[in-house]
Write a protein that holds these residues in place. Structure first.
Motif, short mmCIF file in Angstrom:
data_model
loop_
_atom_site.label_atom_id
_atom_site.label_comp_id
_atom_site.label_asym_id
_atom_site.label_seq_id
_atom_site.Cartn_x
_atom_site.Cartn_y
_atom_site.Cartn_z
N ALA A 80 43.40 57.14 41.14
CA ALA A 80 44.74 57.12 40.55
C ALA A 80 45.38 55.74 40.64
CB ALA A 80 45.61 58.17 41.23
N LEU A 81 45.29 55.12 41.81
CA LEU A 81 45.96 53.82 41.99
C LEU A 81 45.20 52.70 41.28
CD1 LEU A 81 47.08 54.16 45.71
CD2 LEU A 81 48.50 54.31 43.65
N ALA A 82 43.88 52.80 41.23
CA ALA A 82 43.13 51.82 40.44
C ALA A 82 43.50 51.95 38.97
CB ALA A 82 41.63 52.02 40.64
N ALA A 83 43.60 53.18 38.48
CA ALA A 83 43.97 53.40 37.08
C ALA A 83 45.37 52.87 36.80
CB ALA A 83 43.89 54.89 36.75
N LEU A 84 46.28 53.00 37.75
CA LEU A 84 47.63 52.46 37.58
C LEU A 84 47.58 50.95 37.34
CD1 LEU A 84 50.74 52.66 37.75
CD2 LEU A 84 50.51 52.34 40.23
N GLY A 85 46.81 50.25 38.18
CA GLY A 85 46.71 48.81 38.01
C GLY A 85 46.05 48.42 36.69
N VAL A 86 45.01 49.14 36.33
CA VAL A 86 44.29 48.83 35.09
C VAL A 86 45.18 49.09 33.87
CG1 VAL A 86 42.39 49.58 33.60
CG2 VAL A 86 41.99 49.19 36.04
N LEU A 87 45.84 50.24 33.84
CA LEU A 87 46.65 50.60 32.68
C LEU A 87 47.91 49.74 32.58
CD1 LEU A 87 46.29 54.48 32.83
CD2 LEU A 87 45.15 52.89 31.27
N ASN A 113 43.93 40.07 34.85
CA ASN A 113 42.87 40.70 34.06
C ASN A 113 41.59 40.84 34.87
OD1 ASN A 113 44.71 40.73 32.01
ND2 ASN A 113 43.55 39.42 30.61
N ARG A 114 41.16 39.79 35.54
CA ARG A 114 39.93 39.88 36.33
C ARG A 114 40.06 40.87 37.48
NH1 ARG A 114 38.45 33.42 36.60
NH2 ARG A 114 37.70 33.22 34.45
N PRO A 115 41.17 40.87 38.23
CA PRO A 115 41.32 41.91 39.26
C PRO A 115 41.28 43.32 38.69
CG PRO A 115 42.87 40.14 39.66
CD PRO A 115 42.23 39.85 38.33
N ALA A 116 41.90 43.52 37.51
CA ALA A 116 41.88 44.85 36.89
C ALA A 116 40.46 45.24 36.50
CB ALA A 116 42.80 44.88 35.67
N LEU A 117 39.70 44.31 35.96
CA LEU A 117 38.31 44.59 35.61
C LEU A 117 37.48 44.88 36.85
CD1 LEU A 117 37.98 41.83 32.89
CD2 LEU A 117 37.67 44.27 32.49
N THR A 118 37.79 44.21 37.95
CA THR A 118 37.10 44.48 39.21
C THR A 118 37.40 45.89 39.71
OG1 THR A 118 37.15 42.13 39.81
CG2 THR A 118 36.80 43.69 41.59
N LEU A 119 38.63 46.33 39.56
CA LEU A 119 38.97 47.71 39.93
C LEU A 119 38.18 48.71 39.09
CD1 LEU A 119 42.85 47.63 40.47
CD2 LEU A 119 41.03 47.48 42.16
N ASP A 120 38.00 48.41 37.81
CA ASP A 120 37.17 49.27 36.96
C ASP A 120 35.79 49.49 37.58
OD1 ASP A 120 38.62 50.12 34.75
OD2 ASP A 120 38.26 48.31 33.61
N ALA A 157 29.35 35.13 33.91
CA ALA A 157 30.47 34.83 34.80
C ALA A 157 30.17 35.29 36.23
CB ALA A 157 31.74 35.49 34.30
N ALA A 158 30.36 34.40 37.19
CA ALA A 158 30.01 34.71 38.58
C ALA A 158 30.90 35.82 39.14
CB ALA A 158 30.12 33.45 39.43
N TRP A 159 32.18 35.82 38.80
CA TRP A 159 33.08 36.83 39.35
C TRP A 159 32.68 38.23 38.87
CZ3 TRP A 159 35.79 40.08 36.21
CH2 TRP A 159 35.93 39.71 34.88
N TRP A 160 32.20 38.33 37.62
CA TRP A 160 31.76 39.60 37.06
C TRP A 160 30.47 40.07 37.75
CZ3 TRP A 160 33.21 43.61 34.28
CH2 TRP A 160 32.29 44.38 33.59
N THR A 161 29.54 39.15 37.95
CA THR A 161 28.29 39.47 38.63
C THR A 161 28.55 39.95 40.06
OG1 THR A 161 27.20 37.75 37.32
CG2 THR A 161 26.03 38.54 39.28
N ALA A 162 29.49 39.30 40.75
CA ALA A 162 29.82 39.70 42.11
C ALA A 162 30.43 41.11 42.13
CB ALA A 162 30.79 38.70 42.72
N GLY A 163 31.30 41.40 41.18
CA GLY A 163 31.89 42.73 41.12
C GLY A 163 30.87 43.80 40.86
N LEU A 164 29.91 43.52 39.99
CA LEU A 164 28.83 44.48 39.74
C LEU A 164 27.98 44.70 40.99
CD1 LEU A 164 27.63 43.41 36.18
CD2 LEU A 164 28.64 45.60 36.80
N GLY A 165 27.71 43.61 41.72
CA GLY A 165 26.95 43.75 42.96
C GLY A 165 27.65 44.63 43.97
N MET A 167 37.20 42.88 49.05
CA MET A 167 36.99 42.05 47.87
C MET A 167 37.97 42.31 46.74
SD MET A 167 35.43 41.93 44.63
CE MET A 167 34.13 43.15 44.54
N PRO A 168 38.34 43.56 46.40
CA PRO A 168 39.31 43.76 45.31
C PRO A 168 40.67 43.11 45.58
CG PRO A 168 38.13 45.79 45.77
CD PRO A 168 37.79 44.85 46.87
#
Length: 406
Positions: free
Chosen positions: A187-194, A156-163, A374-382, A18-19
Motif C-alpha cells: 500500500a505505501l509503495a503504491a502511494l509513492g509510485v502513484l 522517479n528513480r526511487p519510485a521505480l525502485t519501489l516497483d 543504467a547501473a541504478w536499475w541493475t542494482a534494483g533488479l538485483g 536501499m530504497p
C-alpha cells in the motif's frame, strides 16, 4: 561463526535500506548493493569457501546462465565495431560491476539474510513511499532542505525502485505470516509510485499487479503462456513500435498523455526503428545510444528521422538491444527471457505469481522508459531478485542469519 553472522547482518541491513537511500540520493543503489554483495561474499567465504564457489558457479553452467553469458559476450564482441569505444567502455564500466554485484547478492544473500532484515525493509519501503508522496505534496520541501535540485522528477528513480522491491519483500513477509506488514508494504509503495510523476513507474505498478492477479487465478500454463507472449511481442515488435503506434494511437490518447510526451516518444521509436531496419544484423555496438545520431547507420536513415536519434536512448530497452546489438542480441535476450519463465513455472504459489508480477512490471517499465544499462536499475533488479529467492527458500531467514540448507 560470529564474524560471518556480523557480515550477514551488515549485508542484510544494507539490502533493506536501499530504497530509502534512493530517496535521499537517487543514484545510490549501485553503491549500496555493491557493499551488501561484498558483505555476503565475505561472510560466505568465511563460513565455507568451497560452498561459496559452488553457489556462484552452479547457476552459470545452467541453460539460463549460459545464455546470459553469451549475451554479455556479444556485447563485448560489439566493441570491435562500435564507432565510440571510449563511450562504450564507460557504459560497461558502470553496468558490468553493478551486474556482478547484483549477481553476487542474488546468489549468496538468500539463506543468509538475518531475521530483522525483512521487517526493516518493510519499514524502509513504507517510509520511502511516504517521503515521496509527502515531498511532492509539499512542493519538494525535502529537496529544498537538502539543498538539492528542486524538480519533481528526482523521485522517479526511487519510485521505480519501489516497483521492483515492494512485491518481493511483501512475499517474504507473507511467507513469515506477517500479513499486516506485507499489506502495508504494498500500500505505501503504491502511494509513492502513484503520487510520483513517473508514468513508467505507474505503468509498472499496474502491469505487475494485473499479472500477479491473473497468475493467482489462471492455470499455471496459461499464466506462463501470457507472460511469454507479452515478452516475445515486446522484443519482436520493438523495431516497429513507433510505426505501429503512429498508425493506431488516436489523437485523444496523445492529449491525455501529454505529460508523458507521448508524441515525442512515438517519433523517437520510429527513428530508432528506422535505424534497426537499416542495419538489423549486428547493431551499432553496445553503449552507442547516447551518441547514436553520430553512428554510421544514422547516416542511412531518412533525414527527417535523424534528429531524434540524438535524444540519448530510445526510451525502450528492447528497442535499445535491437539498435545496439542487432538480431543476435535480440535473439539471445529473448531466449534468456523464455528460460527465465521456465524457471518461474516450477515455483509454487504464491511465489510464481509474485515472480510473474515482477517480470511484467519490469518489462512494462523497460518498454517505455529507461536506459537498459543504467547501473541504478541493475542494482534494483538485483535487490528484487535477492528478496524473491529468499522467499522461495523454506526457513532461509533465521534469527542468526545462518541456514545450512541454503
Amino acid at each position: 561463526m560470529v564474524a560471518a553472522g556480523r557480515l550477514y547482518a551488515a549485508g542484510g541491513g544494507l539490502l533493506a535500506v536501499m530504497p530509502l537511500a534512493m530517496v535521499l540520493a537517487n543514484r545510490s543503489s549501485p553503491a549500496v548493493v555493491g557493499l551488501a554483495a561484498l558483505a555476503f561474499l565475505a561472510g560466505r567465504c568465511l563460513e565455507d569457501a568451497a560452498a561459496c564457489r559452488e553457489h556462484l558457479l552452479r547457476p552459470l553452467v545452467s541453460a539460463l546462465g549460459g545464455t546470459a553469458l553469451a549475451f554479455l559476450a556479444w556485447c563485448l564482441v560489439s566493441l570491435s565495431w562500435t564507432p565510440f569505444p571510449a563511450s562504450a567502455l564507460r557504459v560497461l564500466g558502470e553496468f558490468l560491476p553493478t551486474l556482478a554485484a547484483a549477481y553476487l547478492l542474488a546468489a549468496l544473500a538468500p539463506g543468509r539474510i538475518p531475521a530483522f532484515a525483512p521487517r526493516l525493509a518493510a519499514g524502509v519501503i513504507g517510509l520511502a513511499g511516504l517521503l515521496i508522496a509527502g515531498d511532492l505534496a509539499s512542493d519538494l520541501a525535502l529537496e529544498r532542505a537538502l539543498g538539492r535540485r528542486v524538480a519533481a522528477f528526482v523521485h522517479n528513480r526511487p519510485a521505480l525502485t519501489l516497483d521492483l522491491v515492494a512485491g518481493p519483500v511483501a512475499l517474504v513477509l507473507w511467507r513469515r505470516r506477517a500479513r499486516g506488514p506485507a499489506t502495508a508494504v504494498i500500500a505505501l509503495a503504491a502511494l509513492g509510485v502513484l503520487r510520483s510523476i513517473s508514468g513508467a513507474a505507474q505503468l509498472g505498478l499496474l502491469a505487475g499487479a494485473a499479472m500477479f492477479a491473473l497468475a493467482r487465478v489462471l492455470p499455471p500454463r496459461i499464466g506462463i503462456g501470457l507472460a511469454g507472449l507479452g515478452l516475445g511481442l515486446a522484443v519482436a515488435l520493438a523495431p516497429v513500435e513507433g510505426d505501429l503506434l503512429a498508425r493506431i494511437m488516436p489523437e485523444a490518447a496523445h492529449e491525455r498523455l501529454v505529460q508523458s510526451s507521448s508524441r515525442a516518444r512515438v517519433a523517437i521509436a520510429r527513428s530508432f526503428g528506422a535505424s534497426v531496419a537499416a542495419d538489423p544484423w549486428r547493431g551499432a555496438g553496445v553503449g552507442t545510444s547516447a551518441r547514436f545520431a553520430e553512428t554510421p547507420v544514422a547516416g542511412t536513415v531518412p533525414p527527417e528521422m535523424r534528429v531524434l536519434l540524438g535524444v540519448g536512448h530510445p526510451h525502450n530497452s528492447f528497442l535499445q538491444v535491437w539498435a545496439e546489438l542487432g538480431l543476435p542480441g535480440a535473439v539471445l535476450a529473448s531466449l534468456a527471457l523464455m528460460l527465465l519463465l521456465a524457471r518461474i513455472a516450477r515455483l509454487p504459489q504464491p511465489d510464481r505469481a509474485a515472480a510473474l508480477g515482477l517480470v511484467a512490471g519490469t518489462a512494462a517499465i523497460a518498454f517505455v522508459e529507461h536506459n537498459g544499462w543504467a547501473a541504478w536499475w541493475t542494482a534494483g533488479l538485483g535487490a528484487a531478485i535477492s528478496w524473491m529467492r529468499a522467499a522461495s527458500k523454506p526457513g532461509a531467514i533465521t534469527g542468526s542469519g545462518m541456514d545450512d540448507s541454503a
